[in-house]
Design a protein around this motif. Sequence first.
Motif, short mmCIF file in Angstrom:
data_model
loop_
_atom_site.label_atom_id
_atom_site.label_comp_id
_atom_site.label_asym_id
_atom_site.label_seq_id
_atom_site.Cartn_x
_atom_site.Cartn_y
_atom_site.Cartn_z
N LYS A 1 0.97 -1.04 -0.71
CA LYS A 1 -0.17 0.07 0.14
C LYS A 1 0.97 1.25 -0.63
O LYS A 1 1.92 0.96 -0.57
N MET A 2 0.18 2.37 0.54
CA MET A 2 1.32 3.81 0.82
C MET A 2 2.53 3.63 1.88
O MET A 2 2.02 4.60 2.83
N ASN A 3 2.76 2.59 2.47
CA ASN A 3 3.76 2.53 3.06
C ASN A 3 4.94 2.36 2.48
O ASN A 3 6.01 1.43 1.47
N MET A 4 6.32 2.68 3.28
CA MET A 4 8.06 2.36 2.93
C MET A 4 8.34 3.54 2.72
O MET A 4 8.40 3.10 1.12
N GLY A 5 9.10 4.35 2.37
CA GLY A 5 10.43 5.60 1.46
C GLY A 5 11.53 4.04 1.04
O GLY A 5 10.75 2.99 1.00
N LEU A 6 11.86 5.17 0.01
CA LEU A 6 12.95 3.81 -0.66
C LEU A 6 13.91 4.07 0.32
O LEU A 6 14.29 2.43 0.06
N LYS A 7 14.23 4.01 0.87
CA LYS A 7 15.51 3.29 1.71
C LYS A 7 14.70 2.27 2.75
O LYS A 7 15.46 0.49 2.36
N GLU A 8 13.90 2.28 3.18
CA GLU A 8 13.12 1.18 4.27
C GLU A 8 12.19 -0.03 3.06
O GLU A 8 12.91 -1.32 3.67
N GLY A 9 12.23 0.75 2.09
CA GLY A 9 11.10 -0.51 0.96
C GLY A 9 12.59 -1.31 0.02
O GLY A 9 12.68 -2.39 0.45
N ILE A 10 13.89 -0.69 0.32
CA ILE A 10 15.37 -2.12 -0.16
C ILE A 10 15.18 -2.34 0.61
O ILE A 10 16.00 -3.55 0.82
N PHE B 1 4.27 2.75 -6.49
CA PHE B 1 5.54 2.57 -7.62
C PHE B 1 6.90 3.35 -8.05
O PHE B 1 7.26 2.18 -8.91
N ILE B 2 7.24 3.97 -7.21
CA ILE B 2 8.16 4.75 -7.47
C ILE B 2 9.28 3.74 -6.45
O ILE B 2 10.26 4.04 -6.98
N HIS B 3 9.08 2.73 -6.00
CA HIS B 3 10.06 1.40 -5.89
C HIS B 3 10.46 0.72 -6.63
O HIS B 3 11.47 -0.08 -6.15
N ILE B 4 9.31 0.52 -7.70
CA ILE B 4 9.55 -0.63 -8.49
C ILE B 4 10.62 -0.83 -9.40
O ILE B 4 11.59 -1.47 -9.17
N SER B 5 10.97 0.14 -10.18
CA SER B 5 12.57 -0.18 -10.47
C SER B 5 13.84 -0.47 -9.54
O SER B 5 15.00 -1.42 -10.42
N SER B 6 13.59 0.64 -7.94
CA SER B 6 14.96 -0.05 -7.57
C SER B 6 15.21 -1.37 -7.05
O SER B 6 15.78 -2.29 -7.01
N LEU B 7 13.63 -1.85 -6.84
CA LEU B 7 13.57 -3.31 -6.04
C LEU B 7 13.82 -4.36 -7.43
O LEU B 7 14.21 -5.39 -6.64
N VAL B 8 13.20 -4.49 -9.00
CA VAL B 8 13.57 -5.01 -9.72
C VAL B 8 15.39 -5.18 -10.25
O VAL B 8 15.83 -6.14 -10.38
N GLN B 9 16.13 -3.51 -9.95
CA GLN B 9 16.99 -3.80 -10.05
C GLN B 9 17.92 -4.52 -9.19
O GLN B 9 19.25 -4.87 -8.99
N SER B 10 17.15 -4.65 -8.06
CA SER B 10 18.11 -5.28 -6.87
C SER B 10 17.84 -7.54 -7.35
O SER B 10 18.73 -8.11 -6.40
N LEU B 11 17.19 -7.55 -8.25
CA LEU B 11 16.00 -9.09 -7.85
C LEU B 11 17.92 -9.85 -9.40
O LEU B 11 18.47 -9.35 -9.50
N THR B 12 18.67 -10.65 -8.20
CA THR B 12 19.38 -11.69 -9.15
C THR B 12 18.61 -12.94 -9.62
O THR B 12 17.82 -13.18 -9.41
N VAL B 13 19.07 -13.60 -10.51
CA VAL B 13 18.01 -14.74 -10.99
C VAL B 13 18.02 -15.93 -10.35
O VAL B 13 17.17 -15.95 -10.90
N ASN B 14 18.75 -15.97 -9.22
CA ASN B 14 17.81 -17.14 -8.32
C ASN B 14 17.21 -16.37 -7.54
O ASN B 14 16.99 -17.15 -7.27
N ASP B 15 16.71 -15.30 -7.25
CA ASP B 15 15.61 -15.09 -6.89
C ASP B 15 14.38 -15.38 -6.78
O ASP B 15 14.09 -15.93 -8.45
N LYS B 16 13.62 -16.01 -5.84
CA LYS B 16 12.32 -16.50 -5.82
C LYS B 16 10.89 -15.32 -6.09
O LYS B 16 10.27 -15.46 -6.11
N LEU B 17 11.68 -14.30 -6.37
CA LEU B 17 10.18 -13.00 -5.97
C LEU B 17 10.81 -12.60 -7.46
O LEU B 17 11.40 -12.61 -8.02
#
Length: 255
Positions: free
Chosen positions: A11-20, A46-62
């Motif tokens: 929902k509308m929770n978490m700043g960028l640093k906390e979210g990462i 929305f605003i955190h999506i690309s940062s989280l996607v960039q932190s995904l690794t190939v063997n991530d189950k997320l």
Amino acid sequence: MRKKIVAGNWKMNMGLKEGIALFSEISELVKAEVKGDQGVIVCPPFIHISSLVQSLTVNDKLAVGAQNCHQSDSGAFTGEVSASMLSSAGAAYVIIGHSERRLYFSESNETLAQKLDAVLKNNLIPIFCIGETLEQRNDGSYFDVIKSQLAEAAFHLNEADFSKLVIAYEPVWAIGTGLTASPEQAQEIHAYIRKLVAEKYNSNLANDLTILYGGSCNPKNASELFAQPDIDGGLIGGASLKARDFVDIIKALDR
Ligand code: PGA
């Protein structure tokens, strides 16, 4: 085979640093503790999506999802985000028709039908939410409400497109209230949804459909809910903001 899924709606929770930080904590716990091939989805603002996607690794189950999108691909819609933009940012799922969108942003079944089209056109998977209010539960109209939400927003889809949906049954009276639907109440509606889908499309499609429960799901009640034959996982709000709780809910899929 039905896919089992647990999705977190921040929902509308978490700043960028906390979210990462939360996402990496979830990712570590999932890697260490989640054994099966369940789907685990995190839907941040929305605003955190690309940062989280960039932190995904190939063997991530997320996988990363969004909480909403606009029905048009582009244009003069100040403040909105389209499904094609979400796709370009690496999101894989989009929650459509959450009750908070229906209530606070006046999203009608008609608009939601267009949003489902936009999401599918962009090869994203919709997590389509339906559910009755407390008043509708009490006056007994909840079966009709579920039926019209499904029919008006999703039954225009052809079989191939409908089969891509994940459905989330979220009784509005259970969201964020601490009042969970009992396993029997949830199972009754999940079985009803499957029956409606079998009638509209066919029983194979209905059997393969992933139907999530959402509404005050937590590590204590998840096992009992997920043990029901027609409940294939959960859409988790509050408890998805704590990595330990969220991962314990995912582990309840195995029990
Ligand atoms: P909750 O929210 O788990 O905090 O009740 C669920 C949701 O809104 O998806």
